[in-house]
Design an enzyme around this catalytic site. Sequence first.
Site, PDB file in Angstrom:
ATOM      1  N   TYR A 278       0.878  -1.184   0.000  1.00  0.00           N
ATOM      2  CA  TYR A 278       0.000   0.000   0.000  1.00  0.00           C
ATOM      3  C   TYR A 278       0.919   1.239   0.000  1.00  0.00           C
ATOM      4  O   TYR A 278       0.823   2.111   0.850  1.00  0.00           O
ATOM      5  CB  TYR A 278      -0.911   0.044   1.229  1.00  0.00           C
ATOM      6  CG  TYR A 278      -1.787  -1.171   1.412  1.00  0.00           C
ATOM      7  CD1 TYR A 278      -2.998  -1.282   0.741  1.00  0.00           C
ATOM      8  CD2 TYR A 278      -1.416  -2.199   2.278  1.00  0.00           C
ATOM      9  CE1 TYR A 278      -3.809  -2.398   0.930  1.00  0.00           C
ATOM     10  CE2 TYR A 278      -2.217  -3.311   2.471  1.00  0.00           C
ATOM     11  CZ  TYR A 278      -3.424  -3.408   1.799  1.00  0.00           C
ATOM     12  OH  TYR A 278      -4.210  -4.496   1.995  1.00  0.00           O
TER      13      TYR A 278
ATOM     14  N   CYS B  55      -5.828   3.330   9.706  1.00  0.00           N
ATOM     15  CA  CYS B  55      -6.336   4.709   9.766  1.00  0.00           C
ATOM     16  C   CYS B  55      -7.851   4.701   9.965  1.00  0.00           C
ATOM     17  O   CYS B  55      -8.529   5.674   9.645  1.00  0.00           O
ATOM     18  CB  CYS B  55      -5.932   5.482   8.516  1.00  0.00           C
ATOM     19  SG  CYS B  55      -6.498   4.735   6.987  1.00  0.00           S
TER      20      CYS B  55
HETATM   21  N1  SAH Z   1       2.066   4.410   2.814  1.00  0.00           N
HETATM   22  C1  SAH Z   1       1.661   5.551   2.034  1.00  0.00           C
HETATM   23  C2  SAH Z   1       0.181   5.832   2.144  1.00  0.00           C
HETATM   24  C3  SAH Z   1      -0.705   4.657   1.786  1.00  0.00           C
HETATM   25  S1  SAH Z   1      -2.345   5.074   1.389  1.00  0.00           S
HETATM   26  C4  SAH Z   1       2.526   6.765   2.456  1.00  0.00           C
HETATM   27  O1  SAH Z   1       3.312   6.681   3.410  1.00  0.00           O
HETATM   28  O2  SAH Z   1       2.412   7.810   1.816  1.00  0.00           O
HETATM   29  C5  SAH Z   1      -3.059   3.591   0.917  1.00  0.00           C
HETATM   30  C6  SAH Z   1      -2.703   3.128  -0.500  1.00  0.00           C
HETATM   31  O3  SAH Z   1      -3.280   1.846  -0.673  1.00  0.00           O
HETATM   32  C7  SAH Z   1      -3.251   3.968  -1.646  1.00  0.00           C
HETATM   33  O4  SAH Z   1      -2.191   4.423  -2.446  1.00  0.00           O
HETATM   34  C8  SAH Z   1      -4.151   3.007  -2.454  1.00  0.00           C
HETATM   35  O5  SAH Z   1      -4.017   3.168  -3.868  1.00  0.00           O
HETATM   36  C9  SAH Z   1      -3.635   1.667  -2.033  1.00  0.00           C
HETATM   37  N2  SAH Z   1      -4.587   0.539  -2.085  1.00  0.00           N
HETATM   38  C10 SAH Z   1      -5.891   0.545  -1.742  1.00  0.00           C
HETATM   39  N3  SAH Z   1      -6.404  -0.704  -1.821  1.00  0.00           N
HETATM   40  C11 SAH Z   1      -5.386  -1.507  -2.193  1.00  0.00           C
HETATM   41  C12 SAH Z   1      -5.271  -2.921  -2.411  1.00  0.00           C
HETATM   42  N4  SAH Z   1      -6.314  -3.723  -2.220  1.00  0.00           N
HETATM   43  N5  SAH Z   1      -4.075  -3.407  -2.776  1.00  0.00           N
HETATM   44  C13 SAH Z   1      -3.001  -2.600  -2.944  1.00  0.00           C
HETATM   45  N6  SAH Z   1      -3.054  -1.265  -2.741  1.00  0.00           N
HETATM   46  C14 SAH Z   1      -4.223  -0.726  -2.377  1.00  0.00           C
END
Ligand code: SAH
Length: 398
Positions: free
Chosen positions: A231, A342
């Site tokens: 993620y 979150c």
């Molecule tokens: N760690 C990042 C913030 C993550 S936000 C930082 O430090 O800036 C969460 C992310 O999860 C988003 O970019 C979204 O596109 C992704 N996401 C959402 N559902 C997902 C899934 N099922 N598999 C992979 N990525 C996913």
Amino acid sequence: MSVTSTPVRVFLLPGRDRRVGSGHPWAYSNEINMDAATKALTAGEVATLHRVDGKPLGVGTFNPHTLISFRVLAQNPTTPIDRTFFETRLKAALALRERLYDEPYYRLVHGEADGLGGLVVDRYGDIVVIQTATAGMERLLPELLAALDIVINPSAVMLRNDGSFRRLENLETYVRPAKGTVPESVEVHERGLRFPADVTAGQKTGWFLDQRDARNFVAPLAKGGRMLDVYSHIGGFAIAALKAGAERAIAVDSSAKALELAELAGKWNDVSDRLSVVKAEAFGELERLRSAGDRFRVVACDPPAFVRIAKELKTGLKGYRKLVRLAAAVVEPGGFLFIASCSHNVTVEAFASEVAAGVQRAGRDGRILRSTGAGPDHPVHPRLPESAYLKGLVLQLD
Ligand code: SAH
């Protein structure tokens, strides 16, 4: 009604004044005397809130059509809610951030804790991104924008009002600049790193300011080893780890756009040759890596909220447990797992319990090194401890 004229009066029902009287900034619709005149008030109007006997408890904004109907902005009921009010609040918020950070990249206003419930202002240098969550803040935008010009005079201001929470207040969703021209990607600085935030369409306001402290703690743990950023969004954890000496990092996200920006961030920070990006669904990719025998010194998992509304609690908690089980399985012996939530509706205790269960199901032992949360540019109103939505745990696994 102009915001500078005498505010209308809204009354609480008998016996419903204790919470607001003790400094809580909200009154709910079922605590308010919703007579015909009160119900007919314009959503977001500036009003004073009163006890049955007339004693004023504060001034704020009122929306008769939503659950959190009254938002107190100032306890002194004679405070005019005008440009000067916003100027005062913004100056205080700015003074705090300037004390905390060397560079102007931070959440400048975080709602109630900065005395501005319903408002978020993220600052990326000269560019500011605003989110309003209440009809009151929406109506007060002109005063806020004028005050912002006086206090920091940004070159551009973006209104990122596309959050689903706006529906609670019957507010339309939209994204538009309120001032200047907003570039497609805005440069964000964090502890010597540079990231390209997509303030127009990216998640949140384009960058996750709230994980700054966690990134800083987790990154050096990967020194000399491999790092997996699940993620990843635009690669915050991966790039911080590479800069701190990780040998290689893989950023996994389901969004192609986020990964494009992660690759750009790799270039900006001179770590491209050690960064790979994988567009995949997180659970599936973790399973694949486990079967392939891939192991990592550090695995960071920072998923979107699994529990967005209370009804999703049970399945969401199971989701965290499963994520931890899958992620723990690809941590090398002696390596580290960072896992975040979150979700507002998940308590620190419930989260820790799912994390423990997931680690155990992966057949691992370990220890919690640190609990993390949003940085101090996301302060918490003392009467709203539950608004501390972000929690995280860093574990070492044997
Ligand atoms: N760690 C990042 C913030 C993550 S936000 C930082 O430090 O800036 C969460 C992310 O999860 C988003 O970019 C979204 O596109 C992704 N996401 C959402 N559902 C997902 C899934 N099922 N598999 C992979 N990525 C996913």
